[in-house]
Design a protein around this motif. Structure first.
Motif, PDB file in Angstrom:
ATOM      1  N   CYS A  16       0.926  -1.130  -0.232  1.00 49.30           N
ATOM      2  CA  CYS A  16      -0.494   0.213  -0.130  1.00 49.30           C
ATOM      3  C   CYS A  16       0.674   1.673  -0.298  1.00 49.30           C
ATOM      4  CB  CYS A  16      -0.761  -0.237   1.453  1.00 49.30           C
ATOM      5  SG  CYS A  16      -2.306  -1.305   1.258  1.00 49.30           S
ATOM      6  N   ARG A  17       2.018   0.751   0.095  1.00 49.94           N
ATOM      7  CA  ARG A  17       2.617   2.156  -0.090  1.00 49.94           C
ATOM      8  C   ARG A  17       2.931   2.699  -1.678  1.00 49.94           C
ATOM      9  NH1 ARG A  17       8.801   0.919   3.388  1.00 49.94           N
ATOM     10  NH2 ARG A  17       8.959   2.933   2.578  1.00 49.94           N
ATOM     11  N   GLU A  18       3.339   4.201  -1.070  1.00 50.74           N
ATOM     12  CA  GLU A  18       2.822   4.867  -2.335  1.00 50.74           C
ATOM     13  C   GLU A  18       4.404   4.389  -3.304  1.00 50.74           C
ATOM     14  OE1 GLU A  18       1.564   9.641  -3.756  1.00 50.74           O
ATOM     15  OE2 GLU A  18       2.106   8.949  -1.819  1.00 50.74           O
ATOM     16  N   LYS A  19       4.053   4.623  -4.245  1.00 53.38           N
ATOM     17  CA  LYS A  19       5.511   4.008  -5.282  1.00 53.38           C
ATOM     18  C   LYS A  19       6.122   5.602  -5.370  1.00 53.38           C
ATOM     19  CE  LYS A  19       3.857   1.132  -7.920  1.00 53.38           C
ATOM     20  NZ  LYS A  19       2.201   0.593  -8.802  1.00 53.38           N
ATOM     21  N   LYS A  20       7.283   5.361  -5.432  1.00 54.19           N
ATOM     22  CA  LYS A  20       8.912   6.559  -5.002  1.00 54.19           C
ATOM     23  C   LYS A  20       9.812   6.489  -6.737  1.00 54.19           C
ATOM     24  CE  LYS A  20       8.645   6.681  -0.830  1.00 54.19           C
ATOM     25  NZ  LYS A  20       9.914   7.498   0.568  1.00 54.19           N
ATOM     26  N   LEU A  21       9.174   7.675  -7.004  1.00 56.81           N
ATOM     27  CA  LEU A  21      10.526   7.816  -8.166  1.00 56.81           C
ATOM     28  C   LEU A  21      12.047   7.816  -7.584  1.00 56.81           C
ATOM     29  CD1 LEU A  21       8.452  11.696  -9.456  1.00 56.81           C
ATOM     30  CD2 LEU A  21       8.811   8.491 -10.634  1.00 56.81           C
ATOM     31  N   SER A  22      13.065   7.017  -8.391  1.00 55.21           N
ATOM     32  CA  SER A  22      14.500   7.866  -8.164  1.00 55.21           C
ATOM     33  C   SER A  22      15.162   8.927  -8.657  1.00 55.21           C
ATOM     34  CB  SER A  22      15.275   6.166  -8.648  1.00 55.21           C
ATOM     35  OG  SER A  22      14.615   6.304 -10.303  1.00 55.21           O
ATOM     36  N   PRO A  23      15.836   8.955  -8.993  1.00 58.71           N
ATOM     37  CA  PRO A  23      16.545   9.935  -9.650  1.00 58.71           C
ATOM     38  C   PRO A  23      16.729  10.185 -10.824  1.00 58.71           C
ATOM     39  CG  PRO A  23      17.931   9.980  -7.259  1.00 58.71           C
ATOM     40  CD  PRO A  23      16.818   8.548  -7.478  1.00 58.71           C
ATOM     41  N   GLU A  24      16.669   8.692 -11.278  1.00 57.30           N
ATOM     42  CA  GLU A  24      16.723   8.474 -12.395  1.00 57.30           C
ATOM     43  C   GLU A  24      15.033   8.863 -13.376  1.00 57.30           C
ATOM     44  OE1 GLU A  24      18.012   6.501 -10.344  1.00 57.30           O
ATOM     45  OE2 GLU A  24      19.798   6.527 -10.579  1.00 57.30           O
ATOM     46  N   ASP A  25      14.577   8.368 -12.541  1.00 51.31           N
ATOM     47  CA  ASP A  25      12.804   8.443 -13.171  1.00 51.31           C
ATOM     48  C   ASP A  25      13.033  10.248 -13.580  1.00 51.31           C
ATOM     49  OD1 ASP A  25      12.581   5.731 -12.876  1.00 51.31           O
ATOM     50  OD2 ASP A  25      11.805   6.182 -10.894  1.00 51.31           O
ATOM     51  N   ILE A  26      13.625  10.775 -13.114  1.00 49.14           N
ATOM     52  CA  ILE A  26      12.692  12.192 -13.260  1.00 49.14           C
ATOM     53  C   ILE A  26      14.209  12.790 -14.116  1.00 49.14           C
ATOM     54  CG2 ILE A  26      11.885  12.839 -10.728  1.00 49.14           C
ATOM     55  CD1 ILE A  26      14.842  14.639 -10.146  1.00 49.14           C
ATOM     56  N   GLN A  27      15.014  12.017 -14.938  1.00 51.78           N
ATOM     57  CA  GLN A  27      15.853  12.736 -15.617  1.00 51.78           C
ATOM     58  C   GLN A  27      15.233  13.256 -16.573  1.00 51.78           C
ATOM     59  OE1 GLN A  27      19.542  13.435 -15.146  1.00 51.78           O
ATOM     60  NE2 GLN A  27      18.370  13.081 -13.472  1.00 51.78           N
ATOM     61  N   PRO A  28      14.247  12.854 -17.155  1.00 55.52           N
ATOM     62  CA  PRO A  28      13.576  13.623 -18.213  1.00 55.52           C
ATOM     63  C   PRO A  28      12.806  14.701 -18.182  1.00 55.52           C
ATOM     64  CG  PRO A  28      12.905  10.695 -18.226  1.00 55.52           C
ATOM     65  CD  PRO A  28      13.326  11.337 -16.860  1.00 55.52           C
ATOM     66  N   LEU A  29      12.361  14.749 -17.097  1.00 60.05           N
ATOM     67  CA  LEU A  29      12.141  16.077 -16.260  1.00 60.05           C
ATOM     68  C   LEU A  29      13.304  17.569 -16.364  1.00 60.05           C
ATOM     69  CD1 LEU A  29       9.381  15.067 -13.531  1.00 60.05           C
ATOM     70  CD2 LEU A  29       9.181  15.761 -16.230  1.00 60.05           C
ATOM     71  N   CYS A 110       1.379  23.613  -0.711  1.00 58.67           N
ATOM     72  CA  CYS A 110       1.035  23.690  -2.531  1.00 58.67           C
ATOM     73  C   CYS A 110       2.379  22.074  -2.457  1.00 58.67           C
ATOM     74  CB  CYS A 110       0.640  23.859  -3.043  1.00 58.67           C
ATOM     75  SG  CYS A 110      -0.222  22.507  -5.114  1.00 58.67           S
ATOM     76  N   ASP A 111       2.559  21.478  -1.312  1.00 54.04           N
ATOM     77  CA  ASP A 111       3.623  20.841  -1.191  1.00 54.04           C
ATOM     78  C   ASP A 111       4.046  19.659  -2.233  1.00 54.04           C
ATOM     79  OD1 ASP A 111       3.802  21.696   1.298  1.00 54.04           O
ATOM     80  OD2 ASP A 111       3.680  19.754   2.228  1.00 54.04           O
ATOM     81  N   THR A 112       3.207  19.709  -3.391  1.00 55.18           N
ATOM     82  CA  THR A 112       3.096  18.334  -4.091  1.00 55.18           C
ATOM     83  C   THR A 112       2.934  19.326  -5.789  1.00 55.18           C
ATOM     84  OG1 THR A 112       2.762  16.449  -2.957  1.00 55.18           O
ATOM     85  CG2 THR A 112       2.874  15.984  -5.477  1.00 55.18           C
ATOM     86  N   TRP A 113       3.771  19.190  -6.783  1.00 55.25           N
ATOM     87  CA  TRP A 113       3.676  19.869  -8.280  1.00 55.25           C
ATOM     88  C   TRP A 113       3.332  18.054  -8.969  1.00 55.25           C
ATOM     89  CZ3 TRP A 113       7.158  23.728 -10.359  1.00 55.25           C
ATOM     90  CH2 TRP A 113       7.426  24.803  -9.324  1.00 55.25           C
ATOM     91  N   ASN A 114       2.054  17.954  -9.513  1.00 51.78           N
ATOM     92  CA  ASN A 114       1.674  17.278 -10.570  1.00 51.78           C
ATOM     93  C   ASN A 114       2.524  16.576 -11.638  1.00 51.78           C
ATOM     94  OD1 ASN A 114      -0.267  15.044  -8.493  1.00 51.78           O
ATOM     95  ND2 ASN A 114      -1.211  16.506  -8.836  1.00 51.78           N
ATOM     96  N   MET A 115       3.422  16.010 -11.983  1.00 52.36           N
ATOM     97  CA  MET A 115       3.889  16.610 -13.596  1.00 52.36           C
ATOM     98  C   MET A 115       3.654  15.308 -14.343  1.00 52.36           C
ATOM     99  SD  MET A 115       7.349  17.972 -13.054  1.00 52.36           S
ATOM    100  CE  MET A 115       7.723  19.640 -12.697  1.00 52.36           C
ATOM    101  N   ASP A 116       2.831  16.044 -15.509  1.00 55.20           N
ATOM    102  CA  ASP A 116       2.774  15.075 -17.327  1.00 55.20           C
ATOM    103  C   ASP A 116       3.476  15.889 -18.399  1.00 55.20           C
ATOM    104  OD1 ASP A 116       0.960  13.187 -18.969  1.00 55.20           O
ATOM    105  OD2 ASP A 116      -0.210  14.457 -19.209  1.00 55.20           O
ATOM    106  N   LEU A 117       4.930  14.596 -18.293  1.00 51.86           N
ATOM    107  CA  LEU A 117       5.293  14.671 -19.215  1.00 51.86           C
ATOM    108  C   LEU A 117       5.230  14.311 -20.596  1.00 51.86           C
ATOM    109  CD1 LEU A 117       7.872  16.490 -20.313  1.00 51.86           C
ATOM    110  CD2 LEU A 117       9.719  14.260 -19.572  1.00 51.86           C
ATOM    111  N   GLN A 118       4.664  15.025 -21.810  1.00 52.16           N
ATOM    112  CA  GLN A 118       4.484  14.297 -23.001  1.00 52.16           C
ATOM    113  C   GLN A 118       5.068  15.019 -24.306  1.00 52.16           C
ATOM    114  OE1 GLN A 118       1.030  15.221 -23.721  1.00 52.16           O
ATOM    115  NE2 GLN A 118      -0.340  14.555 -21.713  1.00 52.16           N
TER     116      GLN A 118
END
Length: 138
Positions: A16-29, A110-118
């Protein structure tokens, strides 16, 4: 019996824990982004183009830190970046200068920015129901 319950409990707890992004996952951002359009309210679904002379620029650093066009921390920066169902806790890996303009800004929680990369387009929503911004990669 006790061991089975413990294993079952731990399985449910960790699944049930929220999935976490790794530093590699944010590289496209990572990179510099320019505001291209705004959608004032989510229920309107109409993008309003931002003239180039009024565009806002920001940078996503390798560690997720959000910087303005001058390399200073963005005022009201998030603590988390979220893409899909994954969340990334922003933890600076190097020193961040103070941005003197932030003393003049009243930030909403507003602690979280929701990002949708296309591709090279990034759609960001900051708080629930407050519209979205569309950025293009520079």
């Amino acid at each position: 019996m006790r061991n089975i319950l413990l294993v079952l409990f731990l399985t449910v707890l960790f699944s049930c824990r929220e999935k976490k992004l790794s530093p590699e996952d944010i590289q496209p951002l990572v990179g510099t982004w320019r505001l291209e359009a705004v959608e004032p309210a989510e229920e309107v679904n109409r993008w309003e183009i931002v003239p180039l002379q009024n565009a806002y620029y920001f940078k996503v650093r390798y560690d997720g830190v959000i910087l303005d066009a001058n390399g200073l921390p963005t005022c009201c920066a998030p603590k988390y970046l979220k893409t899909g169902k994954k969340v990334f806790l922003i933890e600076p890996k190097e020193a961040i200068s103070q941005n003197p303009q932030c003393a003049l800004v009243l930030c909403l929680a507003c602690d979280t920015w929701n990002m949708d990369l296309q591709g090279d387009t990034l759609i960001v929503s900051y708080c629930e129901g407050n519209g979205r911004n569309r950025f293009v990669r520079m």
